[in-house]
Write an enzyme that holds these catalytic residues in place. Structure first.
Site, mmCIF file in Angstrom:
data_model
loop_
_atom_site.group_PDB
_atom_site.id
_atom_site.type_symbol
_atom_site.label_atom_id
_atom_site.label_comp_id
_atom_site.label_asym_id
_atom_site.label_seq_id
_atom_site.Cartn_x
_atom_site.Cartn_y
_atom_site.Cartn_z
ATOM 1 N N ASP A 171 -33.529 85.994 -113.162
ATOM 2 C CA ASP A 171 -34.969 86.243 -113.282
ATOM 3 C C ASP A 171 -35.499 86.013 -114.690
ATOM 4 O O ASP A 171 -36.701 86.102 -114.929
ATOM 5 C CB ASP A 171 -35.316 87.657 -112.798
ATOM 6 C CG ASP A 171 -34.765 88.772 -113.681
ATOM 7 O OD1 ASP A 171 -34.223 88.482 -114.755
ATOM 8 O OD2 ASP A 171 -34.896 89.954 -113.281
ATOM 9 N N SER A 203 -33.688 100.031 -116.160
ATOM 10 C CA SER A 203 -32.819 99.167 -115.351
ATOM 11 C C SER A 203 -31.526 98.801 -116.067
ATOM 12 O O SER A 203 -30.501 98.553 -115.422
ATOM 13 C CB SER A 203 -33.571 97.895 -114.962
ATOM 14 O OG SER A 203 -34.044 97.216 -116.115
ATOM 15 N N HIS A 233 -33.857 90.358 -117.038
ATOM 16 C CA HIS A 233 -32.740 91.297 -117.136
ATOM 17 C C HIS A 233 -31.487 90.575 -117.638
ATOM 18 O O HIS A 233 -31.307 89.388 -117.373
ATOM 19 C CB HIS A 233 -32.447 91.934 -115.771
ATOM 20 C CG HIS A 233 -33.547 92.801 -115.260
ATOM 21 N ND1 HIS A 233 -34.533 92.327 -114.410
ATOM 22 C CD2 HIS A 233 -33.841 94.101 -115.501
ATOM 23 C CE1 HIS A 233 -35.373 93.314 -114.134
ATOM 24 N NE2 HIS A 233 -34.982 94.392 -114.775
#
Length: 267
Positions: free
Chosen positions: A237, A74, A240
């Site tokens: 979150d 990611s 990340h």
């Protein structure tokens, strides 16, 4: 009347009591870790922005071109932000375009959110389609660490990917597994376990990448203290990076990426 215990009997009973306490503590600790892992798995995490461009050209027309491709998880997509300029690729491209050598950067990413090192072979094949990139930046390892994969296995897949890219005359810079002990979405003691796993993965990655001819940037060592001190380096979150977090990573990677770009031929 109290029972008289011989030293050997007393030692035996104490030993059994200690053993039972250890087992109970171990079982209790395992239950805590299992509960925390369940909570961590079912949290709502940031998702890739479907409208975020994965290809862009950054820099003035007429400047020496540089084809820069990102591979990995990611991080290579910039999950956690919604503007290209805030992704790690976008920030690196802007830094390279604005630097003293002033390159026109043709940026792309073949990263896939959730990827582990076993997924790199497919990404390398995609990266080598069409025009060969000059520099590849690989960001991988967090998902290997959080799933407690064997560090040697993860490193072997990474090393094979670096070797394939180097054989294709691509300069390779690898940002090793970041400091997972800095994330806020996982509570202690599971956070400590994941952080330890990340350090093991990063050490194995370093050896494999150097053996394959790549360049290593130890993201945990170079940026971990900043992430631990500043919660703003993580997005909503708590896992990340945010735009600020990607900026910290980009500046840590920049010297190695700029050196790789200087070695790469100017087309």
């Amino acid at each position: 009347m109290s029972e008289h215990l011989s030293p050997s009997t007393l030692a035996g009973r104490l030993g059994r009591t200690a053993a039972l306490s250890l087992v109970a503590g171990t079982v209790g600790g395992a239950a805590v870790l299992a509960g925390q892992a369940f909570v961590a798995r079912h949290r709502r995490y940031a998702q890739p922005e479907l409208g975020l461009a994965l290809r862009a050209t950054v820099g003035r027309a007429g400047a020496p071109p540089l084809r820069l491709v990102l591979l990995g998880d990611s991080s290579a997509l910039g999950v956690g932000v919604d503007r290209l300029d805030d992704t790690i690729g976008g920030q690196l491209a802007n830094l390279l375009a604005e630097g003293p050598t002033g390159r026109q950067v043709h940026l792309s990413s073949v990263g896939v959110s959730g990827s582990r090192s076993t997924d790199l072979a497919t990404q390398v094949a995609r990266a080598l389609l069409g025009e060969r990139p000059d520099v590849a930046v690989i960001l991988i390892g967090a998902n290997d660490a959080t799933t407690l994969r064997r560090p040697a296995d993860a490193a072997a897949y990474l090393g094979a990917a670096v070797h394939r890219l180097r054989e294709a005359r691509v300069e390779v810079v690898v940002g090793t597994c970041p400091d997972l002990g800095a994330v806020r979405s996982i509570a202690p003691p599971l956070r400590h376990l994941v952080g330890w796993s990340g350090r093991c993965v990063a050490r194995a990655q370093t050896a494999a990448v150097l053996d394959a001819g790549g360049t290593v940037v130890d993201l945990a060592a170079e940026t971990g203290p900043v992430f631990r001190a500043d919660a703003g380096t993580l997005c909503h979150d708590g896992f990340h990076p945010s735009a600020d977090g990607y900026r910290v990573w980009a500046h840590a990677l920049l010297p190695a990426v700029a050196a790789a770009a200087a070695v790469a031929p100017r087309h």
